[in-house]
Design a protein around this motif. Structure first.
Motif, short mmCIF file in Angstrom:
data_model
loop_
_atom_site.label_atom_id
_atom_site.label_comp_id
_atom_site.label_asym_id
_atom_site.label_seq_id
_atom_site.Cartn_x
_atom_site.Cartn_y
_atom_site.Cartn_z
N GLN B 259 0.84 -1.20 0.00
CA GLN B 259 0.00 0.00 0.00
C GLN B 259 0.87 1.25 0.00
O GLN B 259 0.57 2.23 -0.69
CB GLN B 259 -0.93 -0.02 1.22
N LYS B 260 1.96 1.20 0.78
CA LYS B 260 2.88 2.35 0.85
C LYS B 260 3.43 2.69 -0.53
O LYS B 260 3.43 3.86 -0.94
CB LYS B 260 4.02 2.01 1.82
N ILE B 266 1.51 7.49 -6.37
CA ILE B 266 0.51 8.53 -6.67
C ILE B 266 1.01 9.90 -6.18
O ILE B 266 0.93 10.91 -6.90
CB ILE B 266 -0.84 8.19 -5.98
N GLU B 267 1.56 9.91 -4.97
CA GLU B 267 2.05 11.19 -4.42
C GLU B 267 3.20 11.74 -5.26
O GLU B 267 3.30 12.94 -5.50
CB GLU B 267 2.51 10.99 -2.97
N GLN B 268 4.09 10.87 -5.67
CA GLN B 268 5.22 11.32 -6.48
C GLN B 268 4.73 11.85 -7.83
O GLN B 268 5.28 12.84 -8.35
CB GLN B 268 6.23 10.18 -6.69
N LEU B 269 3.74 11.19 -8.41
CA LEU B 269 3.17 11.70 -9.66
C LEU B 269 2.69 13.13 -9.48
O LEU B 269 2.92 14.01 -10.32
CB LEU B 269 1.99 10.83 -10.10
N SER B 310 -4.44 -11.17 -6.29
CA SER B 310 -3.55 -10.03 -6.09
C SER B 310 -3.32 -9.28 -7.40
O SER B 310 -3.17 -8.06 -7.42
CB SER B 310 -2.23 -10.53 -5.51
N LEU B 311 -3.33 -10.01 -8.51
CA LEU B 311 -3.22 -9.37 -9.82
C LEU B 311 -4.43 -8.45 -10.07
O LEU B 311 -4.30 -7.39 -10.68
CB LEU B 311 -3.11 -10.44 -10.91
N LYS B 312 -5.58 -8.88 -9.59
CA LYS B 312 -6.77 -8.03 -9.70
C LYS B 312 -6.56 -6.73 -8.93
O LYS B 312 -6.92 -5.65 -9.39
CB LYS B 312 -7.99 -8.79 -9.16
N GLN B 313 -5.93 -6.85 -7.76
CA GLN B 313 -5.59 -5.67 -6.96
C GLN B 313 -4.60 -4.78 -7.72
O GLN B 313 -4.77 -3.57 -7.81
CB GLN B 313 -4.97 -6.15 -5.64
N LEU B 314 -3.58 -5.42 -8.27
CA LEU B 314 -2.58 -4.67 -9.03
C LEU B 314 -3.24 -3.95 -10.20
O LEU B 314 -2.92 -2.79 -10.51
CB LEU B 314 -1.50 -5.61 -9.54
N ASP B 315 -4.15 -4.63 -10.86
CA ASP B 315 -4.85 -4.04 -12.01
C ASP B 315 -5.59 -2.78 -11.58
O ASP B 315 -5.54 -1.75 -12.26
CB ASP B 315 -5.83 -5.07 -12.59
N TRP B 317 -4.93 -0.93 -8.95
CA TRP B 317 -3.94 0.08 -8.59
C TRP B 317 -3.30 0.70 -9.83
O TRP B 317 -3.09 1.92 -9.87
CB TRP B 317 -2.86 -0.55 -7.70
N PHE B 318 -3.00 -0.12 -10.80
CA PHE B 318 -2.44 0.45 -12.03
C PHE B 318 -3.45 1.40 -12.67
O PHE B 318 -3.08 2.47 -13.16
CB PHE B 318 -2.04 -0.67 -13.00
N GLY B 319 -4.71 0.99 -12.65
CA GLY B 319 -5.76 1.87 -13.17
C GLY B 319 -5.80 3.19 -12.41
O GLY B 319 -5.96 4.27 -13.03
N ASP B 320 -5.62 3.14 -11.10
CA ASP B 320 -5.62 4.37 -10.30
C ASP B 320 -4.46 5.29 -10.73
O ASP B 320 -4.60 6.51 -10.76
CB ASP B 320 -5.47 4.03 -8.81
#
Lengths: 543, 543
Positions: B259-260, B266-269, B310-315, B317-320
């Motif tokens: 999560q970190k 996102i913060e760095q972006l 977990s890949l669904k989670q990654l997906d 997050w990548f979308g975010d």
């Protein structure tokens, strides 16, 4: 408690009186109310369509490709992986619904019988048909989707591969088609048994003079006098065409046959679309089963296998057909379904350029590689474009679904088990409302495996206990390489229940006999060499 | 006659003075004129872009997923086959170019080193890095893409997995990144060596008190005192964060780490996009490598494996992240590349829910399943959307390509071999202008295979003749199951030439040494248990 109404599978039920296999009633008891609601939606949409379409149901164009493994068409990424090119089929897939879990039977005849009759071919003796003369085929007593649609106002035409028998009653124009143009046999006899194939060492032992004439002592062992291309009109005798007595079948004949069926399909589209009645047109091409490397002037695919090059040809031809549908202005009142009949024959992979990729195995085994195929349905305005559905569906379901969409469901026989389920809601509403979570997988007349949603149980060898069955997780292990003992230990009991119900249903509605008759009966111009071959065959046959 | 200028590979050539491997010059001699023309087109387009973009080159966001086999993301049909869900990544793929033939190294460290240095890791001793403390890593002398871009005006940030050593010089903030947040080790130590993993029997032998304490006689055998999450700023010492002395690493720590890194990305972006300088931001997530089934409240995929969930989670997050790029209004001046570093570790397939599907094998072997990954590039207005390219590309090519696109190619070292080729024309112009028809496949420091376009030659065991090499047709036989002796009989000689040229080039430009140092050096707040572990290690080490 579900309170299942255990009247199945021994009586017809409310659903138009159709008798399904036992497993259907297990699901109907749990989902019947939702299905009834889905049916109302489907009925309303079909009624609206007919209203727009002059009171008529849609045309149905059904293209069935021979021997193509899952992944070989309709998925651009797979083209890159395989070095193949199917741009037109890929574009077609984007225009409609990709059925991601279409099951077939493991080889040509059984899949085609399941489509035509809505029944697993074990129920009518057609788990397989002999390669050369057999004196067997689809029985008159079987009711085909062509008969069902024809009885309800459709013009019906069959073009291309048929392979459901060499007896008069089994020919397509005697099974519900107004007109048919078809080879009586399959591609081994058409594409393999040629001088060209012998020269390229793809075939041995058949050509006179090659291979040191290995069967010289017995001139009847090798088939000589095979009937090739036929044409037939309902109520008339068939005629063999494009071949003369004494001729030798060659690759050129086979090539001409491909072109003929493609041309006839276009011509039939033009003719049928001008008629007042809706049409049911089947095009079952023989390609991409091609063994002759020399027929390609230049190899255009990165793969280069004869089957992959031929698939490129098929893709172009399929595109021409879709272009013709669109040009004729019948796109919106024509349901087009494209699919394969079963996976590839793995033995010819190196020549054809295919090979096992996503699913293990291929034609004539019972792995997913044999019975999972790409399938696509397009019907602009009625089927959402660029969609995919993971619902399970079996080729036999198209029998019932075509009948429903064609307004002909009441003509389905109620005196026998119909394995095919009505999947109209899946086609028209998209992913979700599928009515099947099971598939029975037969080798020929032996039950080899049962799929229940995610898990596939491969039946143990006779004499071994149920818990020794191999159970595969088809998502985690699409290659069926790691059976899950821990699941077999509990689930094999539930699978045994499924199988018992299936067998009880078959006891209540016993299997029919295969159609039998005189090989090559019903042909008005049988060549002398064909007559001789049949006489040799009949001399030791009882029928 | 081609008239090849056989000055390679012993001198730098005209192309900015960069020294490539010998094979490049074989191709350059045949295609140099076309490439020069392509380069002019690329230069013109990049110049136009900079003009639109205030004189600046684009931002580069590089997302590298760990251990994901080809087919697991970006292809909707594969989601259905695997019972997985990657809708956001699939949509992302449609917005840009899918690189259908991206090669990597066979495992994490080598792939990451190839990306960072543009060099096969055999050239800098990083074919592998030990799992626990090693006292080794990426040497100061290596020049990373972050250094090259940083020297040319980029802000540079690294977030997530690094895994290129446990010595001060190897940390990302000492290798060209202004800021870095990263675990010093990889997921075995983070996701596997937890009480939860021990309880679920995914790991044995590590947790004190479990497994009958199998190493009780030697307290130094099991790593105790590992450093976990670190943060570092250029020119400063690193700090270990989010972990206290005496704590026990658990699944909760691992979850928090995921999560970190997502939150920091996102913060760095947000931070970087507000700066005047362009940015190079790397996000190398640790998921989907997850072994703890209990962390998922409900299983949402049909597959259900922890890796697939977990890949669904990654997906998501990548979308975010993509949503954030779009929300910040930087989509059109940001090149986003998403790819995996190598195929899955097959050993954990049953738990994670993956399994061998399209290509054979996986991580740490040298089959296509190890070194072929999905890769996608999006840059609206510069890279055509919804396209695919079959050109060969290697992860090291991104080093050179990012440098070119970032206007930093002149900063690439000219005193060593750079394996990475400039593939800007492929990215910007789409399928066709790829500059590579070869890939050298190393196990660790041993050359294991050579790919030349369609055919892959697996080197024979030492002492066996070249013609005994296995040659695979990667299109007809993606599973590398049927070696083609008939091709090996002639082609092995040409492959031997390739290998000889490759070895001659390495003689002219010898391999560098791996970076060496004191494990966990450069960390300002080392815990006592970490110090003890390092002391134990150093007590028998020479360095």
């Amino acid at each position: 408690m579900l309170g299942l109404a255990l009247t199945f599978p021994f009586a017809a039920t409310a659903e138009n009186g159709i008798v399904h296999d036992a497993e259907y009633y297990i699901l109907e008891a749990q989902h019947g109310e939702v299905w009834a609601s889905d049916d109302q939606t489907v009925d309303a949409r079909l009624a609206e369509f007919r209203e727009r379409n002059g009171g008529k149901p849609p045309n149905i164009l059904y293209v069935l490709v021979d021997d193509l493994s899952f992944g070989e068409m309709g998925i651009p990424e797979m083209n890159y992986i395989r070095g193949s090119q199917t741009p037109r089929i890929n574009a077609f897939a984007d225009e409609g619904l990709s059925l991601m879990r279409m099951y077939t039977e493991p080889s040509c005849t059984p899949s085609r019988v399941a489509l035509m009759t809505g029944r697993h071919p074990v129920r009518n003796g057609l788990g397989e048909v002999k390669a050369t003369v057999a004196g067997e085929g689809l029985a008159t007593e079987e009711v085909t989707v062509a008969e069902v649609l024809s009885d309800n106002g459709y013009n019906t035409v069959h073009i291309g591969k048929w392979h459901m028998g060499d007896i008069e009653q089994s020919y397509p124009h005697n099974q519900g088609f107004d007109y048919a143009s078809f080879p009586i046999h399959q591609q081994v006899l058409l594409g393999f048994m040629t001088p060209e194939s012998d020269a390229s060492q793809a075939m041995q032992g058949w050509l006179p003079g090659s291979s040191n004439d290995p069967f010289a002592l017995d001139a009847t062992f090798k088939p000589d006098g095979l009937v090739y291309s036929m044409e037939g009109t309902r109520g008339e005798l068939a005629r063999e065409v494009d071949f003369e007595a004494g001729e030798r079948w060659t690759q050129a004949h086979y090539d001409a046959m491909h072109q003929k069926y493609q041309t006839e399909t276009i011509e039939q589209l033009q003719r049928l679309s001008a008629e007042d009645k809706p049409f049911f047109l089947q095009y079952w091409p023989l390609i991409p089963l091609e063994f002759d490397r020399t027929r390609f002037d230049t190899i255009e695919t990165a793969n280069g296998g004869t089957g992959v090059e031929s698939l490129k040809q098929l893709d172009k031809w399929f595109g021409d057909i879709i272009d013709e549908v669109d040009r004729l202005g019948i796109a919106e009142n024509t349901l087009v379904v494209l699919m394969a009949d079963n996976g590839r024959f793995r033995q010819f992979d190196s020549t054809l350029g295919f090979s096992q990729t996503i699913y293990r195995g291929g034609k004539v085994d019972t792995s997913e590689g044999a019975i999972r195929v790409n399938a696509f349905a397009r019907w602009p305005g009625m089927i959402a474009e660029d969609t995919l559905a993971g619902d399970m569906i079996h080729i036999s379901d198209l029998f019932t679904t075509f009948a429903r969409i064609g307004g002909a469901k009441d003509s389905i026989s109620t005196d026998r088990i119909i394995d095919g389920l009505d999947q109209s809601a899946l086609l028209l509403e998209g992913e979700g409302p599928g009515r099947r979570d099971y598939v029975f997988v037969y080798g020929t007349d032996n039950l080899a495996a049962v799929v229940k949603q995610k898990f596939k149980l491969e039946l143990p060898a006779p004499g071994l206990p149920g818990v020794s069955a191999k159970v595969y997780d088809l998502y985690r292990d699409p290659g069926e390489q790691s059976p899950l003992t821990e699941i077999a230990l509990w689930a094999s009991a539930s699978y045994q229940d499924i199988i018992e119900r299936h067998m009880l249903a078959a006891q209540a509605h016993p299997h029919s006999d295969v159609g039998r008759g005189h090989p090559y009966s019903g042909i008005e111009n049988l060549r002398p060499e064909s007559k001789t071959m049949v006489e040799n065959f009949m001399s030791w046959q009882k029928n």
